[in-house]
Design a protein around this motif. Structure first.
Motif, PDB file in Angstrom:
ATOM      1  N   PHE A   3     140.062  26.460  -0.208  1.00  0.00           N
ATOM      2  CA  PHE A   3     141.124  26.124   0.738  1.00  0.00           C
ATOM      3  C   PHE A   3     140.914  26.855   2.061  1.00  0.00           C
ATOM      4  N   SER A   4     140.478  28.102   2.006  1.00  0.00           N
ATOM      5  CA  SER A   4     140.232  28.895   3.212  1.00  0.00           C
ATOM      6  C   SER A   4     139.117  28.287   4.054  1.00  0.00           C
ATOM      7  N   ILE A   5     138.065  27.818   3.410  1.00  0.00           N
ATOM      8  CA  ILE A   5     136.946  27.196   4.128  1.00  0.00           C
ATOM      9  C   ILE A   5     137.401  25.902   4.789  1.00  0.00           C
ATOM     10  N   ILE A   6     138.149  25.072   4.059  1.00  0.00           N
ATOM     11  CA  ILE A   6     138.636  23.813   4.619  1.00  0.00           C
ATOM     12  C   ILE A   6     139.575  24.093   5.782  1.00  0.00           C
ATOM     13  N   TYR A   7     140.484  25.052   5.620  1.00  0.00           N
ATOM     14  CA  TYR A   7     141.410  25.423   6.697  1.00  0.00           C
ATOM     15  C   TYR A   7     140.625  25.881   7.921  1.00  0.00           C
ATOM     16  N   TYR A   8     139.610  26.713   7.707  1.00  0.00           N
ATOM     17  CA  TYR A   8     138.780  27.209   8.801  1.00  0.00           C
ATOM     18  C   TYR A   8     138.088  26.037   9.507  1.00  0.00           C
ATOM     19  N   ASN A   9     137.524  25.110   8.736  1.00  0.00           N
ATOM     20  CA  ASN A   9     136.843  23.945   9.319  1.00  0.00           C
ATOM     21  C   ASN A   9     137.773  23.157  10.221  1.00  0.00           C
ATOM     22  N   PHE A  10     139.019  22.952   9.796  1.00  0.00           N
ATOM     23  CA  PHE A  10     139.965  22.163  10.579  1.00  0.00           C
ATOM     24  C   PHE A  10     140.392  22.869  11.862  1.00  0.00           C
ATOM     25  N   GLN A  11     140.177  24.160  11.945  1.00  0.00           N
ATOM     26  CA  GLN A  11     140.528  24.908  13.145  1.00  0.00           C
ATOM     27  C   GLN A  11     139.415  24.887  14.194  1.00  0.00           C
ATOM     28  N   GLN A  12     138.236  24.383  13.840  1.00  0.00           N
ATOM     29  CA  GLN A  12     137.076  24.412  14.718  1.00  0.00           C
ATOM     30  C   GLN A  12     136.930  23.117  15.512  1.00  0.00           C
ATOM     31  N   SER A  13     136.602  23.256  16.776  1.00  0.00           N
ATOM     32  CA  SER A  13     136.263  22.099  17.610  1.00  0.00           C
ATOM     33  C   SER A  13     134.814  21.717  17.337  1.00  0.00           C
ATOM     34  N   PRO A  14     134.461  20.443  17.545  1.00  0.00           N
ATOM     35  CA  PRO A  14     133.068  20.048  17.316  1.00  0.00           C
ATOM     36  C   PRO A  14     132.144  20.675  18.358  1.00  0.00           C
ATOM     37  N   GLU A  15     130.903  20.849  17.964  1.00  0.00           N
ATOM     38  CA  GLU A  15     129.885  21.440  18.821  1.00  0.00           C
ATOM     39  C   GLU A  15     128.629  20.580  18.764  1.00  0.00           C
ATOM     40  N   ALA A  16     127.668  20.915  19.610  1.00  0.00           N
ATOM     41  CA  ALA A  16     126.401  20.181  19.637  1.00  0.00           C
ATOM     42  C   ALA A  16     125.751  20.162  18.258  1.00  0.00           C
ATOM     43  N   GLN A  17     125.870  21.243  17.504  1.00  0.00           N
ATOM     44  CA  GLN A  17     125.272  21.322  16.174  1.00  0.00           C
ATOM     45  C   GLN A  17     125.833  20.240  15.240  1.00  0.00           C
ATOM     46  N   ASP A  18     127.116  19.892  15.402  1.00  0.00           N
ATOM     47  CA  ASP A  18     127.712  18.833  14.580  1.00  0.00           C
ATOM     48  C   ASP A  18     127.071  17.476  14.872  1.00  0.00           C
ATOM     49  N   VAL A  19     126.756  17.233  16.132  1.00  0.00           N
ATOM     50  CA  VAL A  19     126.073  15.986  16.500  1.00  0.00           C
ATOM     51  C   VAL A  19     124.677  15.969  15.892  1.00  0.00           C
ATOM     52  N   LEU A  20     123.976  17.090  15.993  1.00  0.00           N
ATOM     53  CA  LEU A  20     122.618  17.170  15.452  1.00  0.00           C
ATOM     54  C   LEU A  20     122.595  16.964  13.939  1.00  0.00           C
ATOM     55  N   LYS A  21     123.600  17.478  13.215  1.00  0.00           N
ATOM     56  CA  LYS A  21     123.681  17.253  11.764  1.00  0.00           C
ATOM     57  C   LYS A  21     123.810  15.771  11.452  1.00  0.00           C
ATOM     58  N   ASN A  22     124.538  15.035  12.302  1.00  0.00           N
ATOM     59  CA  ASN A  22     124.755  13.614  12.081  1.00  0.00           C
ATOM     60  C   ASN A  22     123.552  12.761  12.468  1.00  0.00           C
ATOM     61  N   THR A  23     122.633  13.327  13.234  1.00  0.00           N
ATOM     62  CA  THR A  23     121.466  12.567  13.693  1.00  0.00           C
ATOM     63  C   THR A  23     120.156  13.133  13.158  1.00  0.00           C
ATOM     64  N   ASP A  24     120.224  14.052  12.196  1.00  0.00           N
ATOM     65  CA  ASP A  24     118.997  14.707  11.719  1.00  0.00           C
ATOM     66  C   ASP A  24     118.025  13.755  11.032  1.00  0.00           C
ATOM     67  N   GLU A  25     118.478  12.606  10.588  1.00  0.00           N
ATOM     68  CA  GLU A  25     117.580  11.642   9.944  1.00  0.00           C
ATOM     69  C   GLU A  25     117.039  10.609  10.933  1.00  0.00           C
ATOM     70  N   TRP A  26     117.426  10.698  12.181  1.00  0.00           N
ATOM     71  CA  TRP A  26     116.908   9.781  13.187  1.00  0.00           C
ATOM     72  C   TRP A  26     115.437  10.097  13.413  1.00  0.00           C
ATOM     73  N   SER A  27     114.669   9.116  13.818  1.00  0.00           N
ATOM     74  CA  SER A  27     113.227   9.297  13.928  1.00  0.00           C
ATOM     75  C   SER A  27     112.793  10.086  15.157  1.00  0.00           C
ATOM     76  N   LYS A  28     113.662  10.221  16.161  1.00  0.00           N
ATOM     77  CA  LYS A  28     113.286  10.918  17.388  1.00  0.00           C
ATOM     78  C   LYS A  28     114.172  12.143  17.589  1.00  0.00           C
ATOM     79  N   PRO A  29     113.634  13.161  18.248  1.00  0.00           N
ATOM     80  CA  PRO A  29     114.459  14.344  18.543  1.00  0.00           C
ATOM     81  C   PRO A  29     115.627  13.978  19.467  1.00  0.00           C
ATOM     82  N   ILE A  30     116.753  14.626  19.260  1.00  0.00           N
ATOM     83  CA  ILE A  30     117.981  14.352  19.995  1.00  0.00           C
ATOM     84  C   ILE A  30     118.331  15.551  20.874  1.00  0.00           C
ATOM     85  N   ASP A  31     118.773  15.262  22.086  1.00  0.00           N
ATOM     86  CA  ASP A  31     119.280  16.279  23.004  1.00  0.00           C
ATOM     87  C   ASP A  31     120.759  15.980  23.238  1.00  0.00           C
TER      88      ASP A  31
END
Length: 172
Positions: A3-31
């Motif tokens: 519950f603490s981890i989920i609560y902590y996650n909901f308090q965080q704003s998205p960052e560039a790293q979140d975008v990269l996690k969602n595109t890590d299987e794409w064939s080209k590097p993402i900026d």
């Protein structure tokens, strides 16, 4: 503990790293160019060596950020060709896309990145209406815009880039 981890996650704003996690299987590097809250929605602009993409970041039930459209589908809401030599496009990358589900209303997205420092205004006209000034958001030395409109069908649009009251680029 969980519950603490989920609560902590909901308090965080998205960052560039979140975008990269969602595109890590794409064939080209993402900026990742941009992650900002625009009108209550988390919007990201990112690119590879050929395309610039725009996407929405939404939290799942664990508080993790996912790249999806407004209907829960995974991926970007739009993309446009990105020419590394921006002088060939007057320092402007802009596009429009639409997403709908079933027979529902179309969510139309107007978006872009302005690198040309001489451009002082962008206008958008939809359905042959009066041109409206587009709000530009500065991030990492570039200017971006993102507009979402709900429409029943695809209507004509026109972007204009203006410098010293002169139109220097137009797209429709």
């Amino acid at each position: 503990m969980a519950f603490s981890i989920i609560y902590y996650n909901f308090q965080q704003s998205p960052e560039a790293q979140d975008v990269l996690k969602n595109t890590d299987e794409w064939s080209k590097p993402i900026d990742v160019l941009f992650v900002e809250n625009i009108g209550g929605e988390w919007v990201t602009f990112f690119r590879d060596d050929e395309q610039m993409y725009v996407g929405l970041l939404k939290q799942n039930w664990l508080g993790q950020w996912n790249l999806e459209d407004n209907f829960g589908n995974e991926g970007a809401v739009g993309n446009v060709a990105f020419n590394p030599n921006l002088e060939n496009r007057t320092g402007i990358v802009w596009g429009v896309s639409g997403v709908s589900k079933g027979g529902g209303a179309l969510q139309r997205y107007y978006y872009g990145m302005i690198s040309n420092r001489e451009i002082d205004k962008i206008t958008l006209s939809v359905d042959n209406g009066m041109p409206e000034n587009v709000s530009l958001i500065k991030s990492k030395g570039e200017r971006f815009f993102f507009i979402r409109k709900q429409e029943t069908d695809g209507v004509p649009y026109e972007f204009k880039a203006i410098s010293d009251e002169q139109v220097v680029a137009r797209e429709s």
